[in-house]
Each structure stands twice: as C-alpha cells, then as structure tokens.
Design an enzyme around this catalytic site. Structure first.
Site, PDB file in Angstrom:
ATOM      1  N   MET A   1       0.818  -1.202   0.000  1.00 50.42           N
ATOM      2  CA  MET A   1       0.000   0.000   0.000  1.00 50.42           C
ATOM      3  C   MET A   1       0.857   1.259   0.000  1.00 50.42           C
ATOM      4  SD  MET A   1      -3.076  -0.866  -0.336  1.00 50.42           S
ATOM      5  CE  MET A   1      -3.773   0.764  -0.072  1.00 50.42           C
TER       6      MET A   1
ATOM      7  N   VAL B   1       1.682   1.673   7.696  1.00 46.30           N
ATOM      8  CA  VAL B   1       2.353   0.498   8.249  1.00 46.30           C
ATOM      9  C   VAL B   1       1.284  -0.567   8.515  1.00 46.30           C
ATOM     10  CG1 VAL B   1       4.164   1.939   9.230  1.00 46.30           C
ATOM     11  CG2 VAL B   1       2.212   1.301  10.658  1.00 46.30           C
TER      12      VAL B   1
ATOM     13  N   GLU C   1      -1.533  -3.195   9.978  1.00 46.91           N
ATOM     14  CA  GLU C   1      -2.721  -2.894  10.773  1.00 46.91           C
ATOM     15  C   GLU C   1      -2.576  -3.385  12.212  1.00 46.91           C
ATOM     16  OE1 GLU C   1      -6.289  -1.633   8.968  1.00 46.91           O
ATOM     17  OE2 GLU C   1      -4.387  -0.581   8.931  1.00 46.91           O
TER      18      GLU C   1
ATOM     19  N   LYS D   1       0.981   1.528  14.840  1.00 46.89           N
ATOM     20  CA  LYS D   1       0.504   2.755  14.210  1.00 46.89           C
ATOM     21  C   LYS D   1       0.603   3.944  15.154  1.00 46.89           C
ATOM     22  CE  LYS D   1      -2.587   1.000  10.583  1.00 46.89           C
ATOM     23  NZ  LYS D   1      -2.005   1.738   9.458  1.00 46.89           N
TER      24      LYS D   1
ATOM     25  N   SER E   1      -7.868   0.456   7.110  1.00 47.99           N
ATOM     26  CA  SER E   1      -9.159   0.018   6.604  1.00 47.99           C
ATOM     27  C   SER E   1     -10.130  -0.325   7.719  1.00 47.99           C
ATOM     28  CB  SER E   1      -8.974  -1.204   5.698  1.00 47.99           C
ATOM     29  OG  SER E   1      -8.321  -2.245   6.408  1.00 47.99           O
TER      30      SER E   1
ATOM     31  N   HIS F   1      -8.072   6.363   3.551  1.00 48.98           N
ATOM     32  CA  HIS F   1      -8.057   4.941   3.220  1.00 48.98           C
ATOM     33  C   HIS F   1      -7.978   4.779   1.706  1.00 48.98           C
ATOM     34  CE1 HIS F   1     -10.500   0.940   3.139  1.00 48.98           C
ATOM     35  NE2 HIS F   1      -9.214   0.739   2.929  1.00 48.98           N
TER      36      HIS F   1
ATOM     37  N   ASN G   1      -6.229  -0.975  -2.943  1.00 47.81           N
ATOM     38  CA  ASN G   1      -5.207  -1.694  -3.703  1.00 47.81           C
ATOM     39  C   ASN G   1      -5.814  -2.358  -4.943  1.00 47.81           C
ATOM     40  OD1 ASN G   1      -2.658  -2.840  -4.183  1.00 47.81           O
ATOM     41  ND2 ASN G   1      -3.175  -4.677  -3.064  1.00 47.81           N
TER      42      ASN G   1
END
Length: 278
Positions: free
Chosen positions: A11, A88, A90, A95, A115, A136, A139
């Site tokens: 991502m 980074v 999830e 985070k 997400s 958000h 991909n």
C-alpha cells in the site's frame, strides 16, 4: 513542499506512486534495507508500464524516479511537509508509535491509511488531533479511483477539506465517513469476501466461478476471492478478527481463511492463495 509515506509495503508503494506520478515530491520511510534499495526502481518500472499502456503520461513516467526519495526513519523526514500518510501494518500499537513520531515532524496534515482501526483511538496519543484523520486508499492504488476520508471526533473541518484536495490532486474521488469500525468500504468489502470464502468451504462452487458470478452478474471489476489474494489474506484475517469483536459472528474469520494464513498462503505476495500467482 511535498508529501511523505511511512511504510514501503504494497500500500505504501502504491500511495507513493500516485503522488509522484502527479508530480509531487514524495519521500518514503522504509527501514528494511532490502525493500528500500529496490523501491524506486520498482515504481519506475510500474510507471514505464503505465506509459506503455497509455495510463500515464510519458513525461510523468520519466520524471517519477526523480521525485522519489527513500529514508530509513521518520526522524529523517523534512519538517513541515504538506501531508504525511502512515501506511504500516494494521497493528494499533505500531501505528500509534509511528504517528506520534510523524507528528513531531509537524506536517500540516497527518493521515493514517487504515481500513478498520478507529481514528479516535489512534488520535488519542497525538498532540494535534484536529490535524489528523484517515485516508483509506485501495489496492492497487494506481488503478482504483477512491479515497475514503475518515473524520475522527477531533478532526477539524479544514483537515477534511485538505485531505479531499490532496485526493483530487492525484486524480482520486473521495467520500467522507465518520469513525465507526470498518468505516463504509471495509464493511461492504469484507462481508462479501468472507461470504465467498464460506461458499468455497461449503463446496458451493470453485473460486473462479464464485468470482465470475460477482464480475458478470453484478459488475464488480474483480471477484472477492481474487481481490482477497491481492489485498493479502493475512490482512483480511486481521480485519476479520477486529470487526468480529464489534459486529459479532457475521464478521468472524472463516475457518478456510484461518487455515490458509497459518500455512503461509497469503495470496499474491507469497505466490499462493485462492489462486496460483507464480
């Protein structure tokens, strides 16, 4: 003054690509040297492919490598950037740590590409939560035209306006949603993916036919199982575990998903998932 993306995974690379392709000087923070060493070359190859297929202006493709810089730590970022996007894995604790470090670089806007993780929970450790929100991306970032802007309880209206302007500058449409678990898109996307996995478990149809039903009957650009391979089955599993704590059994991880992740079959990035990507 440019933007920065923290995290050079799938991502993070995609987000960096779309900003650089739009002519924005972009810094990527990637501490893993093996990934950092090839990142610019990988995105330059992607830009050349885009130009060959008519999806990217040739001049923009040629300029893209010169607009990308890779550094090994957040502390190496310039102070006062227009936008810093954290991308980074999830993991909430990770985070929060990365966002706290990024805030010290005093960007005008700080965003997390998540997400499913609560924006308010991530904002709790920040000194300037009014300048923080969710952006958000989807991909593959260079193909999918949406950015979901997630407004936290403390997010200022000016931050939302700025985030939508940044999205528009890279050719993306945006929607604004409030901070609820799964936001809007993840709830829709994952419930379809998990149901498709359960159908596969039950022998309703083969993966290719389940995906073909979604594409041909409902106009989806890609089926839910193939998309899960692209997203990463480990990512799907993390999201399922989180959403099931909030919404209950309907988001519980399918047994097939649990088993595939345990076996290391994570989708496209490992070569095997619901499809063979080798």
């Amino acid at each position: 003054m440019g933007v920065a993306v923290i995290g050079g995974g799938t991502m993070g690379q995609g987000i960096a690509y779309v900003f650089a392709a739009a002519g924005v000087p972009t810094t990527v923070v990637e501490p893993e040297s093996a990934r950092a060493d090839v990142l610019v070359g990988t995105l330059a190859d992607r830009a050349r492919t885009g130009a060959e297929r008519g999806r990217l202006d040739r001049a923009a493709a040629d300029a893209l490598p010169g607009l990308l810089t890779v550094v090994s730590s957040v502390d190496a970022l310039a102070s006062g950037l227009e936008l810093v996007v954290e991308s980074v894995p999830e993991v909430p604790a990770l985070k929060r740590e990365v966002l706290a470090a990024a805030e010290k670089r005093e960007p005008r806007l700080l965003a997390t590409n998540t997400s499913s993780i609560s924006i308010d929970a991530l904002a709790a450790g920040l000194a300037r939560p009014a300048d923080f929100l969710g952006m958000h991306f989807f991909n593959p970032v260079w193909s999918l035209p949406l950015v979901e802007v997630v407004r936290g309880a403390a997010t200022a209206e000016a931050a939302v306006v700025s985030a939508r302007a940044h999205a528009a500058a890279i050719g993306k449409e945006s929607i604004v949603v409030r901070d609820v678990p799964g936001f809007a898109t993840s709830r829709l996307d994952n419930i379809a993916a998990f149901e498709a996995m359960r159908m596969l478990e039950e022998g309703v149809a083969e993966a290719e036919d389940i995906d073909k039903a979604a594409v041909l009957a409902y106009g989806h650009p890609i089926g839910p199982l193939r998309l899960s391979d692209v997203v990463g089955l480990d990512v799907r599993l993390d999201i399922a575990r989180h959403l099931s704590t909030v919404y209950g059994e309907r988001y519980a991880p399918p047994a097939l998903l649990e088993r595939m992740v345990a076996e290391g079959r994570l989708g496209r990035k490992t070569g095997q998932g619901f499809y063979d990507w080798t």
